[in-house]
Enzyme design. Structure first.
Site: not given
Ligand code: FAD
Length: 396
Positions: A196, A394, A396
């Protein structure tokens, strides 16, 4: 030749594979594999229930086709095929009629018939999908600092991305996509993640071509760790902007009631800053219910203390302060029932809920309780607020 038909398709280049469409389809017409989310043309009945919840608009794609694309074909795509040339003496009129038909259905969905979310009537018109994976914007990190206290369990960061001379028009409440570099375990490029926008439409500082994000580091998370570790000067591939309904009304009389936890505060920082800059003496009130475990975990705790109550009414709620009762946002909504009811009774009140999935139900129960005690019907009120662009969620 078969009669042409309108086919609902999902753009794989924009889709972030968040599963929202599959969850919102009432007839299981949407399915997915490791590659794509796709719509089964044999099942889809154009109900449009999936259109508004999609955070990117990838769902909103249509082709008039002589024969529908199969699921296998759609699952193999990395981008959408162009509209087929169907114009001919025999089917030209039919193609046009079908295109008009789709437009009419979409118009209906966008108007929010049936209580679907719509933008506030006075909101500015957003730009969406200007950049995608194939053609991302390249932003430069010009700021990255920790928002949560050094002792806090969570690492939440304020990041500033500058777009230089690339046009990147945004509105408060929209999101951007970030393309994490590298590939997943199967060697495929990582999916885009959404964040966001936490700043005002005219930039983190007025008239800058930049924007702020509020990013929480997730243990094991690909994109959040990538972003949180970036230094000033690093380049980031960005897609979007996304979002056409979770927007700030321009009407200065609008009361804005904002309910959030954690990084759900990001759009509300943008809302508050916009009001402060554009209409500091607006008659509409800004009210914030903000939940965190402890003050140390609350993003923007310091800067928020300095925002005058006249601009923003603040209700902080803490659920893990040693020696104190646990207070969640829904508890605070209940204890502030008089203020909440006064807001709900005003036709210019807009409600925004942002944060972790699951918070909506607790907040709704609280609204339902305060309404019941005031002899008001929350479900009726909520439906009418949604239909008039005044209730936005919103999570997520
Ligand atoms: P991913 O790699 O996608 O992993 C997802 C989860 O699985 C994590 O919590 C992680 O802990 C777990 N995971 C993955 N791999 C492992 C592993 N090997 N071992 C243990 N656990 C694991 N996020 C924000 O921070 N700020 C925002 O303003 C924000 N706005 C958003 C708005 C919208 C409309 C949406 C849909 C999402 C928003 N998000 C926001 C969430 C963001 O898009 C991501 O989903 C978030 O940052 C996690 O992504 P990542 O790639 O770090 O985690």
């Amino acid at each position: 030749m078969n009669a042409p038909l309108k086919q609902h398709l999902i753009d794989p280049e924009i889709c972030i594979r968040c599963n929202t469409c599959e969850e919102s389809c009432p007839i299981d017409a949407i399915t997915h594999d490791d590659n794509n989310y796709v719509v089964n043309a044999d099942i889809c009945n154009y109900c449009m229930d999936c259109i508004s919840p999609c955070p990117t608009g990838a769902i909103d794609n249509w082709r008039v086709v002589a024969a529908p694309y199969s699921l296998e074909e759609q699952l193999s795509w990395s981008d959408l095929p162009a509209q087929q040339e169907l114009e001919s003496a025999s089917d030209g009129g039919a193609v046009e009629a079908l295109e008009d038909d789709i437009d009419a259905l979409l118009e209906e969905a966008r108007k929010g018939l049936g209580g679907k979310p719509v933008a506030p009537p006075s909101a500015s018109k957003p730009s969406v999908n200007l950049y995608n994976r194939g053609k991302p914007a390249m932003a430069t990190v010009t700021g990255n600092f920790r928002l949560t206290h050094a002792d806090a369990d969570s690492d939440v960061r304020h990041m500033i991305l500058d777009f230089g001379d690339q046009p990147f028009p945004v509105l408060e409440g929209q999101s951007i996509g970030v393309v994490p570099p590298g590939t997943d375990a199967e060697g495929k490029p990582h999916q885009v993640r959404l964040y966001s926008i936490a700043s005002s439409r005219d930039g983190e500082k007025p008239n800058a071509n930049n924007l702020a994000l509020t990013v929480k580091r997730e243990i094991g998370g690909v994109c959040s760790n990538y972003l949180c570790d970036l230094s000033r000067g690093a380049k980031v591939q960005v897609t979007g902007p996304f979002g056409a309904t979770f927007l700030l009304p321009n009407d200065p009389a609008a009361n804005i009631c904002m309910i959030c936890t954690g990084t759900g505060s990001a759009p509300f920082r943008g809302f508050t800053e916009r009001r402060r800059r554009a209409m500091p003496n607006a008659p509409g009130r800004l009210t914030l219910f903000f939940g965190a475990r402890r003050p140390e975990e609350l993003p923007y705790f310091g800067p928020l203390q300095k925002v005058p109550e006249k601009l923003l009414g603040k209700h902080f709620c803490y659920s893990r302060v040693p020696g104190e009762a646990r207070v969640y946002v829904q508890d605070r909504i209940r204890s502030e029932a008089a203020e909440v009811i006064a807001l709900l009774n005003e036709e210019q009140t807009h409600i925004y809920i942002c944060g972790l999935k699951g918070m909506e139900s607790g907040v709704e129960e609280a609204f339902s309780d305060v309404c019941r005690a005031a002899s008001m019907d929350w479900s009726e009120l909520k439906a009418s607020m949604r239909a008039s662009g005044r209730y936005h969620v919103e999570t997520y």
